[in-house]
Scaffold this motif. Structure first.
Motif, PDB file in Angstrom:
ATOM      1  N   LYS A 154       0.763  -1.275  -0.066  1.00  0.00           N
ATOM      2  CA  LYS A 154      -0.199   0.072   0.081  1.00  0.00           C
ATOM      3  C   LYS A 154       0.868   1.130   0.121  1.00  0.00           C
ATOM      4  O   LYS A 154       0.613   2.184  -0.709  1.00  0.00           O
ATOM      5  CB  LYS A 154      -1.147   0.024   1.201  1.00  0.00           C
ATOM      6  CG  LYS A 154      -1.830   1.098   1.137  1.00  0.00           C
ATOM      7  CD  LYS A 154      -2.826   0.793   2.158  1.00  0.00           C
ATOM      8  CE  LYS A 154      -3.974   1.956   2.250  1.00  0.00           C
ATOM      9  NZ  LYS A 154      -5.011   1.798   3.183  1.00  0.00           N
ATOM     10  N   ASP A 155       1.902   1.265   0.878  1.00  0.00           N
ATOM     11  CA  ASP A 155       2.624   2.561   0.739  1.00  0.00           C
ATOM     12  C   ASP A 155       3.505   2.872  -0.399  1.00  0.00           C
ATOM     13  O   ASP A 155       4.135   3.819  -0.674  1.00  0.00           O
ATOM     14  CB  ASP A 155       3.532   2.532   2.336  1.00  0.00           C
ATOM     15  CG  ASP A 155       2.987   2.563   3.373  1.00  0.00           C
ATOM     16  OD1 ASP A 155       1.686   3.116   3.511  1.00  0.00           O
ATOM     17  OD2 ASP A 155       3.241   2.142   4.510  1.00  0.00           O
ATOM     18  N   LYS A 156       3.783   1.865  -1.030  1.00  0.00           N
ATOM     19  CA  LYS A 156       4.442   1.916  -2.603  1.00  0.00           C
ATOM     20  C   LYS A 156       3.934   2.795  -3.519  1.00  0.00           C
ATOM     21  O   LYS A 156       4.334   3.361  -4.579  1.00  0.00           O
ATOM     22  CB  LYS A 156       4.647   0.449  -3.166  1.00  0.00           C
ATOM     23  CG  LYS A 156       5.427  -0.344  -2.083  1.00  0.00           C
ATOM     24  CD  LYS A 156       6.825  -0.056  -2.224  1.00  0.00           C
ATOM     25  CE  LYS A 156       7.887  -1.079  -1.549  1.00  0.00           C
ATOM     26  NZ  LYS A 156       9.307  -0.895  -1.722  1.00  0.00           N
ATOM     27  N   PHE A 157       2.402   2.886  -3.281  1.00  0.00           N
ATOM     28  CA  PHE A 157       1.649   3.572  -4.351  1.00  0.00           C
ATOM     29  C   PHE A 157       0.778   4.962  -3.793  1.00  0.00           C
ATOM     30  O   PHE A 157       0.123   4.893  -3.158  1.00  0.00           O
ATOM     31  CB  PHE A 157       0.485   2.530  -4.856  1.00  0.00           C
ATOM     32  CG  PHE A 157       0.862   1.383  -5.396  1.00  0.00           C
ATOM     33  CD1 PHE A 157       1.605   1.333  -6.397  1.00  0.00           C
ATOM     34  CD2 PHE A 157       0.794   0.316  -4.701  1.00  0.00           C
ATOM     35  CE1 PHE A 157       2.435   0.013  -7.063  1.00  0.00           C
ATOM     36  CE2 PHE A 157       1.163  -1.172  -5.211  1.00  0.00           C
ATOM     37  CZ  PHE A 157       1.752  -1.214  -6.269  1.00  0.00           C
ATOM     38  N   LYS A 158       1.806   5.846  -3.965  1.00  0.00           N
ATOM     39  CA  LYS A 158       1.142   7.293  -3.549  1.00  0.00           C
ATOM     40  C   LYS A 158       0.227   7.782  -4.090  1.00  0.00           C
ATOM     41  O   LYS A 158      -0.668   8.512  -3.596  1.00  0.00           O
ATOM     42  CB  LYS A 158       2.478   8.180  -3.416  1.00  0.00           C
ATOM     43  CG  LYS A 158       3.810   7.932  -2.544  1.00  0.00           C
ATOM     44  CD  LYS A 158       4.724   8.830  -2.528  1.00  0.00           C
ATOM     45  CE  LYS A 158       5.910   8.614  -1.600  1.00  0.00           C
ATOM     46  NZ  LYS A 158       5.924   7.400  -0.898  1.00  0.00           N
ATOM     47  N   ASN A 159      -0.052   7.415  -5.345  1.00  0.00           N
ATOM     48  CA  ASN A 159      -1.276   7.839  -6.081  1.00  0.00           C
ATOM     49  C   ASN A 159      -1.856   6.676  -6.987  1.00  0.00           C
ATOM     50  O   ASN A 159      -1.553   6.410  -8.001  1.00  0.00           O
ATOM     51  CB  ASN A 159      -0.791   8.721  -7.268  1.00  0.00           C
ATOM     52  CG  ASN A 159       0.011  10.157  -6.733  1.00  0.00           C
ATOM     53  OD1 ASN A 159      -0.938  10.779  -5.979  1.00  0.00           O
ATOM     54  ND2 ASN A 159       1.047  10.414  -7.048  1.00  0.00           N
ATOM     55  N   PRO A 160      -2.600   5.948  -5.842  1.00  0.00           N
ATOM     56  CA  PRO A 160      -3.162   4.784  -6.440  1.00  0.00           C
ATOM     57  C   PRO A 160      -4.364   4.850  -7.860  1.00  0.00           C
ATOM     58  O   PRO A 160      -4.883   6.145  -7.729  1.00  0.00           O
ATOM     59  CB  PRO A 160      -3.928   3.934  -5.264  1.00  0.00           C
ATOM     60  CG  PRO A 160      -4.122   5.256  -4.243  1.00  0.00           C
ATOM     61  CD  PRO A 160      -3.045   6.070  -4.613  1.00  0.00           C
ATOM     62  N   ARG A 161      -4.368   3.994  -8.479  1.00  0.00           N
ATOM     63  CA  ARG A 161      -5.428   4.259  -9.643  1.00  0.00           C
ATOM     64  C   ARG A 161      -6.716   4.520  -8.997  1.00  0.00           C
ATOM     65  O   ARG A 161      -7.250   3.769  -8.244  1.00  0.00           O
ATOM     66  CB  ARG A 161      -5.387   2.996 -10.814  1.00  0.00           C
ATOM     67  CG  ARG A 161      -6.336   3.309 -11.795  1.00  0.00           C
ATOM     68  CD  ARG A 161      -6.422   1.969 -12.686  1.00  0.00           C
ATOM     69  NE  ARG A 161      -7.557   2.477 -13.693  1.00  0.00           N
ATOM     70  CZ  ARG A 161      -7.784   1.372 -14.531  1.00  0.00           C
ATOM     71  NH1 ARG A 161      -7.300   0.214 -14.654  1.00  0.00           N
ATOM     72  NH2 ARG A 161      -8.761   1.613 -15.407  1.00  0.00           N
ATOM     73  N   VAL A 162      -7.418   5.485  -9.558  1.00  0.00           N
ATOM     74  CA  VAL A 162      -8.899   5.664  -9.351  1.00  0.00           C
ATOM     75  C   VAL A 162      -9.836   5.433 -10.572  1.00  0.00           C
ATOM     76  O   VAL A 162      -9.390   5.690 -11.825  1.00  0.00           O
ATOM     77  CB  VAL A 162      -9.066   7.582  -9.168  1.00  0.00           C
ATOM     78  CG1 VAL A 162     -10.523   7.748  -8.950  1.00  0.00           C
ATOM     79  CG2 VAL A 162      -8.209   7.702  -7.766  1.00  0.00           C
ATOM     80  N   PHE A 163     -10.766   4.572 -10.083  1.00  0.00           N
ATOM     81  CA  PHE A 163     -11.816   4.283 -11.312  1.00  0.00           C
ATOM     82  C   PHE A 163     -12.891   5.146 -11.219  1.00  0.00           C
ATOM     83  O   PHE A 163     -13.548   5.357 -10.351  1.00  0.00           O
ATOM     84  CB  PHE A 163     -12.224   2.976 -10.957  1.00  0.00           C
ATOM     85  CG  PHE A 163     -11.297   1.716 -11.252  1.00  0.00           C
ATOM     86  CD1 PHE A 163     -10.737   1.126 -12.443  1.00  0.00           C
ATOM     87  CD2 PHE A 163     -10.456   1.581 -10.262  1.00  0.00           C
ATOM     88  CE1 PHE A 163      -9.643   0.021 -12.509  1.00  0.00           C
ATOM     89  CE2 PHE A 163      -9.559   0.375 -10.228  1.00  0.00           C
ATOM     90  CZ  PHE A 163      -9.112  -0.181 -11.406  1.00  0.00           C
ATOM     91  N   TYR A 164     -12.784   5.979 -12.365  1.00  0.00           N
ATOM     92  CA  TYR A 164     -13.823   7.056 -12.470  1.00  0.00           C
ATOM     93  C   TYR A 164     -15.146   6.789 -12.948  1.00  0.00           C
ATOM     94  O   TYR A 164     -16.174   7.639 -12.984  1.00  0.00           O
ATOM     95  CB  TYR A 164     -13.133   8.084 -13.467  1.00  0.00           C
ATOM     96  CG  TYR A 164     -11.954   8.714 -12.855  1.00  0.00           C
ATOM     97  CD1 TYR A 164     -12.019   9.668 -11.672  1.00  0.00           C
ATOM     98  CD2 TYR A 164     -10.620   8.390 -13.428  1.00  0.00           C
ATOM     99  CE1 TYR A 164     -10.865  10.060 -11.205  1.00  0.00           C
ATOM    100  CE2 TYR A 164      -9.754   9.074 -13.118  1.00  0.00           C
ATOM    101  CZ  TYR A 164      -9.706   9.758 -11.533  1.00  0.00           C
ATOM    102  OH  TYR A 164      -8.488  10.337 -11.183  1.00  0.00           O
ATOM    103  N   ASN A 165     -15.450   5.454 -13.524  1.00  0.00           N
ATOM    104  CA  ASN A 165     -16.754   5.093 -14.047  1.00  0.00           C
ATOM    105  C   ASN A 165     -17.896   5.369 -12.915  1.00  0.00           C
ATOM    106  O   ASN A 165     -17.755   5.042 -11.603  1.00  0.00           O
ATOM    107  CB  ASN A 165     -16.926   3.874 -14.382  1.00  0.00           C
ATOM    108  CG  ASN A 165     -16.424   3.371 -15.695  1.00  0.00           C
ATOM    109  OD1 ASN A 165     -15.995   4.327 -16.436  1.00  0.00           O
ATOM    110  ND2 ASN A 165     -15.989   2.325 -15.826  1.00  0.00           N
TER     111      ASN A 165
END
Length: 256
Positions: A154-165
């Motif tokens: 978790k801490d490796k991904f400072k900007n995790p992907r957001v699903f905008y649907n």
């Protein structure tokens, strides 16, 4: 910006193109003059539009320079341009008879604004045609979500992907407010995969891309290995040695 890799994306170009073929074949309009393909990627969907509407002027538009360069190389007879669908709509000075978008809008925020922008650049009576993946309940999506949200990663991904649907019901309500007529439907594609590694290669071109780009080379290898091991558990091998890779996609078409 995390750049796309057109070569990786096109490893499964036949399977990725089929939804755009199915969507184009549902469009009923006579002799459209101007068409824009938003999120055209390497130009495969733009070529589908050109094959169907031979007399129309078609523009393929995408945010990724890598994708646009690939499209121009693959289809030099067609027009392509850099276009950020989150920012560049005010810069479009023309109107279109068809606004088309295949497997793109899930990467773009604020769909209430996005759909309005798409409708605004249509001529009266013009058609908006969109397809977006909705595979949240499929094993591949669950696997990636669980691993990326684990304590280890978790801490490796400072900007995790957001699903905008939005939810399908939200698109229904939005279209009922903005269109004179519309239709929505879902198709589940059951792709034939040669191996579990093929599923990994598919997702390295799309859903895994933001995570792999955020990791060091060593971490990326370890992360890939964890995802792969879970994929092997989740996707059984068929009698002929192939794997069924289910991929639900949501479609909508609206008339201005």
């Amino acid at each position: 910006m995390q750049e796309w890799n057109a070569e990786q994306y096109t490893k499964f170009i036949k399977e990725r193109t089929q939804p755009s073929i199915d969507l184009v074949n549902r469009i009923e309009t006579d002799n459209p003059c101007e068409i824009i393909d938003i999120g055209c990627g390497p130009g495969n969907s733009t070529k589908v539009l050109a094959d169907r509407f031979k007399s129309a002027h078609i523009i393929g538009a995408d945010k990724s320079r890598n994708m646009i360069d690939k499209a121009k190389t693959q289809y030099p007879q067609l027009d392509f341009m850099l276009f950020d669908a989150d920012k560049d709509f005010p810069e479009l000075s023309q109107k279109f008879d068809i606004v088309f978008s295949n497997a793109c809008i899930q990467w773009i925020p604020n769909h209430h604004k996005l759909i309005k922008n798409m409708m605004d650049i249509l001529n009266d009576g013009g058609i908006l045609a969109v397809q977006t993946p909705m595979n949240y309940k499929e094993p591949i999506h669950i696997i990636i979500s669980e691993i990326t949200e684990s304590r280890k990663w978790k801490d490796k991904f400072k900007n995790p992907r957001v699903f905008y649907n939005l939810a399908q019901e939200e698109y229904f309500d939005l279209l009922s407010e903005t269109a004179s007529d519309f239709s929505v439907w879902e198709t589940i594609y059951c792709h034939r995969m040669a191996s579990h590694k093929s599923i990994m290669e598919w997702y390295k071109g799309t859903g895994l891309r933001p995570y792999l780009n955020a990791l060091s080379e060593a971490d990326a290898r370890e992360f890939e290995s964890e995802v792969y091991n879970e994929i092997v558990k989740a996707y059984p091998i068929q009698v002929n040695g192939e794997i069924i890779f289910r991929f639900p996609r949501f479609f909508f078409m609206a008339v201005k």
